[in-house]
Structure formats: C-alpha cells, structure tokens
Design a protein around this motif. Sequence first.
Motif, mmCIF file in Angstrom:
data_model
loop_
_atom_site.group_PDB
_atom_site.id
_atom_site.type_symbol
_atom_site.label_atom_id
_atom_site.label_comp_id
_atom_site.label_asym_id
_atom_site.label_seq_id
_atom_site.Cartn_x
_atom_site.Cartn_y
_atom_site.Cartn_z
ATOM 1 N N GLY A 337 -41.787 12.834 -33.678
ATOM 2 C CA GLY A 337 -41.945 13.273 -32.292
ATOM 3 C C GLY A 337 -40.683 13.087 -31.476
ATOM 4 O O GLY A 337 -40.320 13.939 -30.658
ATOM 5 N N ALA A 338 -39.988 11.964 -31.667
ATOM 6 C CA ALA A 338 -38.739 11.722 -30.941
ATOM 7 C C ALA A 338 -37.674 12.743 -31.338
ATOM 8 O O ALA A 338 -36.936 13.257 -30.487
ATOM 9 C CB ALA A 338 -38.241 10.304 -31.217
ATOM 10 N N ALA A 339 -37.596 13.050 -32.633
ATOM 11 C CA ALA A 339 -36.623 14.034 -33.101
ATOM 12 C C ALA A 339 -36.938 15.420 -32.542
ATOM 13 O O ALA A 339 -36.040 16.170 -32.136
ATOM 14 C CB ALA A 339 -36.616 14.077 -34.629
ATOM 15 N N ASP A 340 -38.222 15.767 -32.493
ATOM 16 C CA ASP A 340 -38.611 17.076 -31.964
ATOM 17 C C ASP A 340 -38.307 17.191 -30.479
ATOM 18 O O ASP A 340 -37.933 18.259 -29.981
ATOM 19 C CB ASP A 340 -40.097 17.306 -32.228
ATOM 20 C CG ASP A 340 -40.555 18.685 -31.797
ATOM 21 O OD1 ASP A 340 -39.998 19.679 -32.292
ATOM 22 O OD2 ASP A 340 -41.464 18.773 -30.956
ATOM 23 N N MET A 341 -38.469 16.102 -29.735
ATOM 24 C CA MET A 341 -38.169 16.111 -28.305
ATOM 25 C C MET A 341 -36.696 16.415 -28.061
ATOM 26 O O MET A 341 -36.343 17.237 -27.207
ATOM 27 C CB MET A 341 -38.529 14.748 -27.696
ATOM 28 C CG MET A 341 -38.217 14.639 -26.213
ATOM 29 S SD MET A 341 -39.283 15.706 -25.225
ATOM 30 C CE MET A 341 -38.612 15.401 -23.592
ATOM 31 N N ALA A 342 -35.816 15.768 -28.818
ATOM 32 C CA ALA A 342 -34.388 16.016 -28.661
ATOM 33 C C ALA A 342 -34.043 17.456 -29.031
ATOM 34 O O ALA A 342 -33.275 18.133 -28.340
ATOM 35 C CB ALA A 342 -33.590 15.036 -29.518
ATOM 36 N N SER A 343 -34.629 17.950 -30.129
ATOM 37 C CA SER A 343 -34.393 19.332 -30.534
ATOM 38 C C SER A 343 -34.825 20.302 -29.443
ATOM 39 O O SER A 343 -34.115 21.268 -29.130
ATOM 40 C CB SER A 343 -35.158 19.621 -31.834
ATOM 41 O OG SER A 343 -35.147 20.992 -32.143
ATOM 42 N N ALA A 344 -35.999 20.064 -28.842
ATOM 43 C CA ALA A 344 -36.496 20.943 -27.785
ATOM 44 C C ALA A 344 -35.576 20.936 -26.570
ATOM 45 O O ALA A 344 -35.360 21.978 -25.931
ATOM 46 C CB ALA A 344 -37.905 20.519 -27.390
ATOM 47 N N ALA A 345 -35.024 19.777 -26.231
ATOM 48 C CA ALA A 345 -34.121 19.694 -25.088
ATOM 49 C C ALA A 345 -32.881 20.559 -25.303
ATOM 50 O O ALA A 345 -32.443 21.287 -24.401
ATOM 51 C CB ALA A 345 -33.717 18.241 -24.844
ATOM 52 N N PHE A 346 -32.314 20.500 -26.501
ATOM 53 C CA PHE A 346 -31.139 21.311 -26.795
ATOM 54 C C PHE A 346 -31.474 22.800 -26.788
ATOM 55 O O PHE A 346 -30.758 23.618 -26.211
ATOM 56 C CB PHE A 346 -30.544 20.916 -28.152
ATOM 57 C CG PHE A 346 -29.910 19.563 -28.172
ATOM 58 C CD1 PHE A 346 -28.896 19.243 -27.281
ATOM 59 C CD2 PHE A 346 -30.325 18.603 -29.083
ATOM 60 C CE1 PHE A 346 -28.302 17.983 -27.292
ATOM 61 C CE2 PHE A 346 -29.737 17.344 -29.098
ATOM 62 C CZ PHE A 346 -28.725 17.038 -28.209
ATOM 63 N N ARG A 347 -32.580 23.179 -27.436
ATOM 64 C CA ARG A 347 -32.926 24.594 -27.546
ATOM 65 C C ARG A 347 -33.292 25.196 -26.194
ATOM 66 O O ARG A 347 -32.940 26.341 -25.900
ATOM 67 C CB ARG A 347 -34.065 24.776 -28.542
ATOM 68 C CG ARG A 347 -33.637 24.530 -29.983
ATOM 69 C CD ARG A 347 -34.765 24.754 -30.988
ATOM 70 N NE ARG A 347 -35.769 23.693 -30.945
ATOM 71 C CZ ARG A 347 -36.948 23.801 -30.372
ATOM 72 N NH1 ARG A 347 -37.296 24.946 -29.798
ATOM 73 N NH2 ARG A 347 -37.811 22.792 -30.388
ATOM 74 N N THR A 348 -33.973 24.431 -25.342
ATOM 75 C CA THR A 348 -34.321 24.926 -24.016
ATOM 76 C C THR A 348 -33.075 25.147 -23.176
ATOM 77 O O THR A 348 -32.964 26.138 -22.448
ATOM 78 C CB THR A 348 -35.264 23.943 -23.312
ATOM 79 O OG1 THR A 348 -36.430 23.748 -24.107
ATOM 80 C CG2 THR A 348 -35.681 24.477 -21.951
ATOM 81 N N SER A 349 -32.125 24.236 -23.261
ATOM 82 C CA SER A 349 -30.876 24.382 -22.512
ATOM 83 C C SER A 349 -30.111 25.630 -22.947
ATOM 84 O O SER A 349 -29.521 26.329 -22.126
ATOM 85 C CB SER A 349 -29.998 23.142 -22.704
ATOM 86 O OG SER A 349 -30.638 21.993 -22.210
#
Length: 426
Positions: A337-349
């Motif tokens: 879950g922590a890894a997915d959160m970071a991935s989502a932050a980058f992709r959304t930006s």
Amino acid sequence: MRGLVADTRPLQDAPFRRLWTAQIITVIGAQLTIVAVPAQIYAITGSSAYVGLTGVFGLVPLVVFGLWGGALADVFDRRTLMMISTVGLIATSAVFWLQAALDLGSVWLLLVVFAVQQAFFAINQPTRSAILPRLLDAELLPAANSLSMTVTQAGAIGGPLVAGALIPVLGYSYLYLIDTLTLFATLWAVVKLPRMPIQGAPTGTPGLRSVLEGLSYLRGQPVLLMSFLVDIIAMVFGMPRALFPQIAHESFHGPQDGGLAFALLFAAIPAGAVVGGVFSGWVSRVSAQGRAVIVCIVVWGLAMVGFGVAVGIAVDGSSAVRHLMLWLSVLALVVGGAADMASAAFRTSMLQSAASDAVRGRLQGIFIVVVAGGPRIADVAHGAAAASAGTAAAAAGGGVLVVVGIVVATLAVPAFVRYRITTPAR
C-alpha cells in the motif's frame, strides 16, 4: 519533519476545504459499502467467483460512463454535474440499504445496483478531479491530491475495521444506511461550490467523437500512456482483494460473514497508503519520476508475492502459525500500500501538468477508467484463478506477473524510465 509530512496549504482555500472536510465524513460510509457488498455476496453464495463478478459489473459502467462522464465534464458546468452524480450515489446507496433491510438475498440485484452505482461514480470522479485546477494554483495540486488520497485511504482502514466488527452484530443494512446519510455531506459541499462553466468548451453534444478526441490527445503523450500501462499491470495482476473473504475464512479460520482477519486484510493496503501519504513530502523532491514509478511497482509486486506465500503457509499450519502468518500477510499488504501511494503521487503529477481546461475532464475520465478499472479486472482474474489454483497461488502468482510485466514494459519503452522533471517541485 516539515519536508517529510504532507503539505496542508490547499486547505486555506475555502471550497477545497469544504470538499475535503466532506470527504472525511463521506469516506467511512463509502468504505462500509465497499466491504459490505462482497461480504454479502460471499455470505449468499459462499463463492469467491461470485465475488469476482463485481469486477465485471463494476468495470463495464466504469469504462463507459468514465469516458463519457469525462466528455460531459468538458462541456457542462462541473458543479451541476457533480450535484447530479452525487444525488445518484445517494439513491443507489439507499437501494442497497433497502434490499438488505428486506433481506431479499438476491446476488443479481446486488450486482445490478452495484453497476448503477459505479456509473454515477464514474461521472462524479473525473468531474471532481477536473474541478481542482479551477480552485487551486498549479503548484498546490500535488499537495491537494495527496491530501485527498490520504483521507480516502484512511477511510479504507476505518471502514473495513468497523464493517468487520459490525456485520456479525448489526447485519448489512445499517452499514448501507450510514453510507447513504454521510453522502449528504458531499452534496452540501458541492452545492457551496461556485458555478464552473468550461473555459474553451467544445460545441455540440458530448459523445463518441469527443471521447475519441481525448484519446487522440494521449497518442502524442507516450509518458502518460506508459504511466497508465504500468498501473494496469500492477493492479490487474497484483490486486488480490477479491480473495480476502475466502482467505480470511479458509486460511485464517475467521467466520464466513466477517471477523477480525477479514477486517485486517481489507484495511492493510490502505493503512500502508496512509503511512505513505502522511510522509509524502519527499515525493516532491524526486526528479526521476519514471524510474521512481517503476521501483514502486516492483516493490508492490514483491509484496504481493510475500502475501501469497504467507497465506499458503497458514492453510495447513497450527493456530500459532496461522496467527503469525496473518500478521505477516498484513505487513506485506501494508508495504504494498505504501509503494502504491508513492506511485500514484508520481503518476497523478505527470497527468495534471499536461492538460488544458478544455480537455481536462476527458483525461481524468481516462485516468479513472485505468485506475479504478484495473482492480475490477483483477477481481475477475483472481476470483477465477483462486477457483482453479487456490487463493495462495493466485495471490503469489499475480505478484510474480507484476514484476515480469514491469520488466517487459520497461524494456519496450525505455523513455519512461528516463523521464524526469526538469526542476523538482519545492
């Protein structure tokens, strides 16, 4: 610490603050329904394959109305569209409550109502995302998205824990009723928004042509296309949530209609995402965003492998072994879950910096189809795989496929790995 924790400056904007506050109220109720629907289906049928059908019944309206809803959000006043879709969510949640209160016991009714609810959700979410750049300066968008995702994931922790405890005591109807009532907070926040006509809106009625124009825009954006692809790989192969009811019951000997193990499994991934969101300040200082996304998704895949292995060991283990494997399973899901959160932050930006107001709704529609559609395909795939190979093999094998898929995608599009922002955000 200031550089590590989430940026709260977007909350100084009153409309965003109202939406965010309403989200805090609404998210628990929404998560209760997310947990109650598969739990009720499993209680009626005793089959993860039927639980996996929520993927089919959720995916079709999600794709159709996500794309069309994005086109609508590029033509009509977004505040009005948000009001209509929110009322639709309230109505479908009320139907969930009614069928549970009457104890109809119809799995097909549940699936149909779920499909209608997903249609309203697919219109609501792209519109909501397209509203944010009209409320906030561009430099605050990553922080605003991080705040919203953190609230959503925090609710996804509380929702399963509360649902797992309340389902055996109160039944499903009270959970659906709470969701229905809390949605009025979001309706209030939307009503308080200013009117939002579209700047440079296309003429005519939004339809297939408008959707195709949005897709055509993406053809010239290989980095964005790749960001969608890697997320599809991660979610389709690596999201084992459809297996949670069966794993909790068979591997960890929980009751068929809920219990602690069931609640912990559902809460673990969002718990990791909350930890990642609270300490997301470092994300804005990473310039090699493509490489960071790849690393995050590989960590996600490996975490799912560990989860599947722990589930497999628990099946034939003693009570002490099952207890240990439960907590190791939860830990693996937290890391994922922590890894997915970071991935989502980058992709959304990456996505939000590439759209004008006239196409923002359609791009967000495509985004919601990819982000929310992938897990629904995973529900079907994991449900079918578990029926033939078992839950442990389905979960661990999915994690392996994530790692393999990301390696293949990286070799096919090396430009994504090399992608970096010119000047890191401060």
